[in-house]
Design an enzyme around this catalytic site. Sequence first.
Site, PDB file in Angstrom:
ATOM      1  N   LEU A  41     -16.662   0.283 107.184  1.00 16.95           N
ATOM      2  CA  LEU A  41     -17.998   0.498 107.737  1.00 16.95           C
ATOM      3  C   LEU A  41     -19.018  -0.154 106.810  1.00 16.95           C
ATOM      4  O   LEU A  41     -19.391   0.400 105.770  1.00 16.95           O
ATOM      5  CB  LEU A  41     -18.285   1.999 107.896  1.00 16.95           C
ATOM      6  N   ASP A  42     -19.464  -1.334 107.187  1.00 14.95           N
ATOM      7  CA  ASP A  42     -20.383  -2.095 106.352  1.00 14.95           C
ATOM      8  C   ASP A  42     -21.770  -1.461 106.363  1.00 14.95           C
ATOM      9  O   ASP A  42     -22.289  -1.091 107.417  1.00 14.95           O
ATOM     10  CB  ASP A  42     -20.464  -3.535 106.871  1.00 14.95           C
TER      11      ASP A  42
END
Length: 580
Positions: A241-242
């Site tokens: 999850l950037d």
Amino acid sequence: MSAAPTVAALSRDDFHARAGAELTFVYKEQAPDILRRLEQLIAHHQKDITREPRPLWSEQTQMMITYGDSIIEGEGSVPLEVLERFMREHLEDTFSAVHILPFFTWSSDDGFSVIHYRKVSPAVGDWPQIRHLAGRFNLMFDLVINHVSRESLWFIDYLSDTLPGRDYFIELPEQTDVRSVTRPRNTPLLAPVSTRRGMQHVWATFSEDQIDLNFANPDVLIEMVGVLLYYLNQGARLIRLDAIAYLWKELGTSCIHLPQTHAIVRLLRAIMERVAPGALLLTETNVPHHENLSYFGNGDEAHIIYQFTLPPLLLHTLTTGDARALTEWAATLPSLPVGCTYLNFTASHDGVGVRALEGLLPRHDIDALLELMQRFGGFTSMKTDPDGQDSPYEINITYFDALKGTRRGADPWQIARFICSQTIMLGLQGIPAVYFHSLVATLNDHEGVTRTGRLRAINRKRWQREALEPLLEAYSTPTHIVFEALTTRLKTRRQEPCFHPDVPQKIIDLGPHFFAFLRGPLPDGRRLLAVHNVTDQSHPLNLPEAWASHHWRDLLERIDPDSELPVLKPYRSCWLVSEA
């Protein structure tokens, strides 16, 4: 110990309860309708996603971080196929997982400004190559969840005042007071854009080409869950999850780590446990250590978090020859929740973040590190603080060049010092991740910085394979020496059960010259003592009296035959195993 327990799929009723609770917290009375839509979406994708329970990880879990085109060949070659061939020829039995950095169509930031989430960039290949790699390695995909490219169809919808994208972004008056918002950059938060309705200003945390999505609109959540399920269907085993920390926005707050963000992480975890048990969720939060730890939740958020403190603190340790700060920090690491672990790394596509040093090092030591990295050819990227002043955010440099010397300047110990840094990282509790450019000792790419105008390009070189192979084969090159040292350590590590991520770790204080820790004991009494000389001088290794009678065998002796105990030479490491 060879594997964590397998994880069974979350039942429909348990998923309904967990997802319903998170949606109610975030979306209040809209929750029942959103849950119904989510369950329909999951039912549509579930039949195509592998649902066999799998172990989370073992001592053989080791990751390489790379772009899809970090290695390129002549015209007509497909970079993803070049990568697969390189790994088959050089890295067999070394890595079990590969993080292929964003390989989707993009407009800037080397992939982190996504135009289309479901299209592979033709510059690197296509889905068949991705699926082929997924058959050989556990792949990690980036879910760039916080923002999209201004060239995306959703943002084009916004500009033309057309559904659905019209309502996917955060539009605010130009004079809105956003001083309380935590910034990872020093560019304006509100980006001006010309729309069908005239000039507007939209929320853009990272750049004017990366426009933040509005998760207060549940349609955005549904879109992103659809992307997540698509990635799992294409073979993703890990989802990163950037920039997740910035997901939820609420004026008057810092807009980082808000409770709604944590709730959405828990929701995504529940979705993955429902459709792909054993798939892993990783959060990317380059923030101070105690904030980073919050993404474990109660063992119900991320399976894995980056150990962001390690890269800058290792640089401080090895450039000062003083392990005390590293020892004190590592000794404070809490016990991990069941089913959670760290991703240990020293380098990645980004710079070396310095926010993680807040509260760990005095300001003068951080300033000295920044000045030294500039002397070694690096740069410092800045962020804007609430008072409007700029402060350091990350160091842009290759990790190999970051260790070309100490505070006294460059010296002949660069290779040994760098290998020491990697050996420390490989032994710590968690899963090790090695950046491709660390593996081949890439130097600072100043030409790339000049060509692109971006400081991060210094550590994102594209290697021509015909230029790289001779360096790997020539025994005297730093590339050959580092590559052989790291791959041999990786192969040794994956055979040692004490390196299982669930095996406990205890920090041992052997004085400022050494960084040491114990892994184990295992149920059969086996334990491993890792000791590293962090200085450019030889020092006698005096083990505590209680351990002096143990019969220790050094797993690295074959790799470093000139490392003679009980004197540890400069930057030498030992992995001492005792079976009783």
